[in-house]
Design an enzyme around this catalytic site. Sequence first.
Site, short mmCIF file in Angstrom:
data_model
loop_
_atom_site.label_atom_id
_atom_site.label_comp_id
_atom_site.label_asym_id
_atom_site.label_seq_id
_atom_site.Cartn_x
_atom_site.Cartn_y
_atom_site.Cartn_z
N LYS A 115 57.20 -99.24 -80.60
CA LYS A 115 57.16 -100.58 -80.01
C LYS A 115 55.73 -101.06 -79.75
O LYS A 115 55.48 -102.25 -79.68
CB LYS A 115 57.97 -100.62 -78.71
CG LYS A 115 59.48 -100.64 -78.93
CD LYS A 115 60.19 -101.20 -77.70
CE LYS A 115 61.68 -101.04 -77.68
NZ LYS A 115 62.45 -101.42 -78.79
N LYS A 203 66.75 -97.23 -89.04
CA LYS A 203 67.99 -97.50 -88.29
C LYS A 203 68.26 -99.01 -88.28
O LYS A 203 67.33 -99.81 -88.37
CB LYS A 203 67.90 -96.95 -86.87
CG LYS A 203 66.98 -97.73 -85.94
CD LYS A 203 67.26 -97.39 -84.48
CE LYS A 203 66.41 -98.29 -83.60
NZ LYS A 203 66.59 -98.22 -82.20
N LYS A 206 68.31 -104.78 -84.07
CA LYS A 206 68.43 -106.23 -83.87
C LYS A 206 67.12 -106.93 -84.18
O LYS A 206 67.09 -108.10 -84.51
CB LYS A 206 68.93 -106.58 -82.46
CG LYS A 206 68.54 -105.63 -81.37
CD LYS A 206 69.28 -105.87 -80.05
CE LYS A 206 68.96 -104.74 -79.08
NZ LYS A 206 69.81 -104.53 -77.97
P1 TYM Z 1 69.12 -100.12 -76.34
O1 TYM Z 1 69.61 -101.42 -75.94
O2 TYM Z 1 67.82 -100.07 -77.04
O3 TYM Z 1 70.17 -99.39 -77.24
C1 TYM Z 1 71.51 -99.40 -76.88
C2 TYM Z 1 72.25 -98.26 -77.49
O4 TYM Z 1 72.50 -98.51 -78.86
C3 TYM Z 1 72.14 -97.36 -79.58
N1 TYM Z 1 71.71 -97.78 -80.92
C4 TYM Z 1 72.13 -97.24 -82.06
N2 TYM Z 1 72.99 -96.23 -82.30
C5 TYM Z 1 73.23 -95.91 -83.58
N3 TYM Z 1 72.66 -96.55 -84.62
C6 TYM Z 1 71.79 -97.57 -84.43
N4 TYM Z 1 71.27 -98.19 -85.48
C7 TYM Z 1 71.49 -97.95 -83.10
N5 TYM Z 1 70.70 -98.89 -82.55
C8 TYM Z 1 70.85 -98.78 -81.22
C9 TYM Z 1 71.03 -96.72 -78.79
O5 TYM Z 1 70.89 -95.37 -79.10
C10 TYM Z 1 71.53 -96.93 -77.39
O6 TYM Z 1 72.48 -95.93 -77.05
N6 TYM Z 1 67.24 -97.06 -73.30
C11 TYM Z 1 68.62 -97.47 -73.53
C12 TYM Z 1 69.10 -98.32 -72.39
C13 TYM Z 1 69.12 -97.57 -71.11
C14 TYM Z 1 69.91 -96.44 -70.78
C15 TYM Z 1 69.54 -96.03 -69.49
C16 TYM Z 1 70.92 -95.78 -71.46
C17 TYM Z 1 68.30 -97.79 -70.04
N7 TYM Z 1 68.57 -96.87 -69.08
C18 TYM Z 1 70.13 -94.95 -68.86
C19 TYM Z 1 71.52 -94.67 -70.81
C20 TYM Z 1 71.11 -94.27 -69.55
C21 TYM Z 1 68.65 -98.15 -74.87
O7 TYM Z 1 68.25 -97.60 -75.82
O8 TYM Z 1 69.10 -99.32 -75.00
#
Ligand code: TYM
Length: 336
Positions: A115, A203, A206
């Site tokens: 990022k 991967k 968005k």
């Molecule tokens: P975020 O919003 O970046 O991602 C949300 C979830 O989607 C999964 N993900 C995917 N899984 C499979 N294939 C993909 N192409 C793909 N793109 C996204 C991510 O692995 C994630 O599970 N940091 C977390 C948010 C968060 C969180 C937490 C989660 C903040 N605090 C505490 C659990 C516990 C996140 O990645 O969000």
Amino acid sequence: MKTILTGIRSNSVLTLGNYLGALLPMVRLANQHSGEYQVNIFVPDLHSIISDVDGDLQENIVRTIKYYLAAGLKINENVHIYRQSYVPAHSELCWILDCVATMGETSRMIQYKEKSKGQESCNVGIFNYPILMAADILLYDATYIPLGEDQFQHIELTRNLAMRFNHKFGEIFTVPAKTAEQVEFMGVPDGIRIRDLLNPEKKMSKSTVAENSKIMLDDEPEKAAKKIMSATTDSIGKIKFDMWGQPGISNLLQIEALITDVPLQDVISTWAGVTRYGDLKKKVAEGVSTMLEEFQTRLAEISNERVFELFESGEKYANEVAKAKLLEVQKAVQLR
Ligand code: TYM
């Protein structure tokens, strides 16, 4: 009672990757285990503002919770829905953990490297992101955190911080399960990574600009089916699961397994020996378009009021649990 906990940022409409990698596994686990576990599902709205938000953040937050309900989440007294910023203990514990984490380990986080790459200056929130995530998890003594594979490094960091804190200040935090146990609990041996449809080495994300590389949850079902039909594959001519050698085909097999809720191994066996990629694409395209159609219909039926009702009870619960844990931590570090 052990706790299962997860969150998805609400910056925008989500992708099929978020849905299959995080949302659906969480819903399946919650429905299966909410008799014996506490299930915490929250919107990490503080994490959402590390970058520009697409659209209106408040609308995005409500929609994210509607996604869980539309994906079939069953609510009972053990399922808690809340917003991170409505539970101030998250930010407070984050600061305390900041004083336990090192610059070295935080700088090694792949998500931070990705990022911040190419940015002249990167905001501190992006750097601090995994520490806040650790606070989200440790406040509730969560054991299982269903996530996509891209987030496993943050779970390992959370475990390290919990162990370091406990070692220094006494047994305060439950150390979350190791990644290997997490994926076993989720029933997906290698974790889930849904790939970019045009560049399957990456991967699905968005933030990728090319429309055909990602499926958004508000895509028209027919349009989504077309994106699957035009997905990049290879010229090997064998339907085999090999994420390195055949990432495009493997991605389609993975999507098929998750959508139909059939173990990946069984899907792989079904397609073994088939050489025409078009047949697999057609099956997956139909599956995705039917899934989206049903999902979008259910989504439209969920009211904002329903979501706010859930926030009200969930935030009451979360504040009670989180405040109590924060006090334990404050006492341990002699702030109280
Ligand atoms: P975020 O919003 O970046 O991602 C949300 C979830 O989607 C999964 N993900 C995917 N899984 C499979 N294939 C993909 N192409 C793909 N793109 C996204 C991510 O692995 C994630 O599970 N940091 C977390 C948010 C968060 C969180 C937490 C989660 C903040 N605090 C505490 C659990 C516990 C996140 O990645 O969000």
